[in-house]
Design a protein around this motif. Structure first.
Motif, short mmCIF file in Angstrom:
data_model
loop_
_atom_site.label_atom_id
_atom_site.label_comp_id
_atom_site.label_asym_id
_atom_site.label_seq_id
_atom_site.Cartn_x
_atom_site.Cartn_y
_atom_site.Cartn_z
N TRP A 40 0.67 -1.20 0.17
CA TRP A 40 0.08 -0.19 0.28
C TRP A 40 0.41 1.19 0.21
N ALA A 41 2.08 0.76 -0.35
CA ALA A 41 3.36 1.93 -0.34
C ALA A 41 3.17 3.01 1.21
N GLU A 42 3.27 2.72 1.79
CA GLU A 42 3.60 2.57 3.06
C GLU A 42 4.29 1.83 4.14
N LEU A 43 5.31 2.68 4.65
CA LEU A 43 5.79 2.07 5.93
C LEU A 43 5.06 0.99 6.29
N ASN A 44 6.08 -0.68 6.21
CA ASN A 44 5.52 -1.72 6.62
C ASN A 44 5.91 -1.75 8.15
N ASN A 45 4.99 -2.65 8.51
CA ASN A 45 4.84 -2.37 10.79
C ASN A 45 6.12 -3.31 10.65
N GLY A 46 6.19 -4.58 10.09
CA GLY A 46 7.65 -5.25 9.97
C GLY A 46 8.93 -4.05 9.97
N ARG A 47 8.76 -3.84 8.81
CA ARG A 47 10.40 -2.07 8.89
C ARG A 47 10.03 -1.11 9.90
N THR A 48 8.85 -0.99 10.67
CA THR A 48 9.19 0.14 11.62
C THR A 48 10.31 -0.53 12.96
N GLY A 80 10.78 -8.31 23.89
CA GLY A 80 9.49 -8.38 23.73
C GLY A 80 8.86 -6.91 22.99
N VAL A 81 8.09 -6.78 22.77
CA VAL A 81 7.84 -5.41 21.87
C VAL A 81 5.98 -5.60 21.98
N SER A 82 5.35 -4.17 22.37
CA SER A 82 4.81 -3.36 22.22
C SER A 82 3.95 -2.38 21.03
N VAL A 83 3.49 -2.14 20.05
CA VAL A 83 3.91 -1.39 19.26
C VAL A 83 2.25 -0.25 18.81
N ARG A 84 1.78 0.28 18.25
CA ARG A 84 0.49 0.63 18.20
C ARG A 84 0.73 2.22 17.54
N TYR A 85 0.37 1.52 16.20
CA TYR A 85 0.17 2.24 14.86
C TYR A 85 -1.10 3.14 14.87
N ARG A 86 -0.82 4.51 14.33
CA ARG A 86 -1.75 5.56 14.39
C ARG A 86 -2.23 6.13 13.20
N ARG A 87 -0.99 6.22 12.14
CA ARG A 87 -1.23 7.44 11.45
C ARG A 87 0.27 6.22 9.99
N ARG A 88 -0.61 6.73 8.76
CA ARG A 88 0.76 5.86 8.15
C ARG A 88 1.55 6.62 7.38
N ILE A 89 2.84 6.15 6.82
CA ILE A 89 3.30 6.19 6.75
C ILE A 89 4.36 6.59 5.65
N CYS A 122 2.11 11.71 15.86
CA CYS A 122 2.83 11.04 16.79
C CYS A 122 2.20 9.07 15.25
N ALA A 123 2.82 8.58 14.20
CA ALA A 123 2.23 7.92 13.46
C ALA A 123 2.34 6.85 14.05
N ASN A 124 3.31 6.26 15.12
CA ASN A 124 3.98 4.44 15.51
C ASN A 124 3.85 5.11 16.86
N HIS A 125 4.10 3.94 17.99
CA HIS A 125 4.40 4.26 19.18
C HIS A 125 4.56 2.98 19.62
N ALA A 126 5.98 2.33 20.53
CA ALA A 126 6.65 1.70 20.84
C ALA A 126 7.24 1.77 22.26
N LEU A 127 7.17 0.16 22.88
CA LEU A 127 7.79 -0.36 24.49
C LEU A 127 8.29 -1.23 23.92
N LYS A 162 3.25 -0.37 34.18
CA LYS A 162 3.11 -0.92 34.74
C LYS A 162 2.30 -2.74 34.39
N ARG A 163 1.35 -2.00 34.13
CA ARG A 163 0.55 -2.95 33.30
C ARG A 163 0.46 -3.78 32.81
N TRP A 164 1.45 -3.21 31.28
CA TRP A 164 1.89 -3.83 30.70
C TRP A 164 2.53 -5.28 30.50
N ILE A 165 3.86 -5.45 32.26
CA ILE A 165 4.58 -5.70 32.21
C ILE A 165 4.13 -6.76 33.09
N GLU A 166 2.68 -6.44 33.83
CA GLU A 166 2.49 -7.26 34.53
C GLU A 166 1.21 -8.46 33.95
#
Length: 180
Positions: A40-48, A80-89, A122-127, A162-166
């Motif tokens: 779709w000509a946008e940043l691939n989620n794995g490449r992120t 480990g990682v948790s990612v939230r994608y919100r805007r296309r790049i 913010c396009a995406n955010h990772a912990l 804290k909640r993510w860790i738990e």
């Protein structure tokens, strides 16, 4: 393919940048190239996730972690990682990446990263949960930070961290297998 040349560019670019303390934010700029995109000509989620390395490694270099790891023969792994994608790049779009260590516990360092568009969204955010390792396994973050000359206790993690860790600690491992 891993973006080795881009990583070398980032390490050279920031080799003389001011040292950072644990918790400081490393800011870097990147572009979404044609080899980073999906159908779709946008940043691939794995490449992120791969591009986030381009922020984490220079952050570790500026904080003094890379030299301490080399001196002690340690490595770094992502646990480990948790990612939230919100805007296309989109292809050729420029983004600003923010990277910082937010806290640590008896085994892991927790890193927060985000990608920001030119319009301030913010396009995406990772912990990330990361570990420093040696031949015996995980090196306690307290020992790592002491080797870096950092003696402070971990900042109190935000409630959502804290909640993510738990939640992740309650996750079964290994996962169940379908025996069909």
């Amino acid at each position: 393919m891993y973006p080795f040349l881009r990583m070398v560019k980032e390490l050279i670019k920031f080799r003389n940048a001011p040292a950072m303390r644990v918790g400081d934010i490393h800011i870097s700029e990147h572009r979404c190239w044609p080899w980073d995109i999906d159908l779709w000509a946008e940043l691939n989620n794995g490449r992120t996730l791969t591009l986030y390395d381009l922020g984490r490694i220079p952050l570790a270099q500026r904080a003094g972690l890379v030299s301490v790891m080399r001196k002690n023969g340690w490595g770094m792994t992502m646990a480990g990682v948790s990612v939230r994608y919100r805007r296309r790049i989109r292809t050729f779009e420029k983004i600003e990446m923010h990277s910082r260590a937010v806290c640590w516990d008896d085994k892991f360092l927790y890193l927060e990263q985000s990608m920001w568009k030119k319009n301030g969204e913010c396009a995406n955010h990772a912990l990330y949960r990361s570990a420093i390792t040696d031949a015996s396994g995980i090196v306690a973050p307290e020992r790592v930070l002491s080797a870096m000359g950092h003696s402070a206790q971990s900042p109190e993690p935000a409630d959502w961290i804290k909640r993510w860790i738990e939640a992740d600690a309650a996750r079964p491992w290994p996962p169940m297998q379908d025996k069909r």
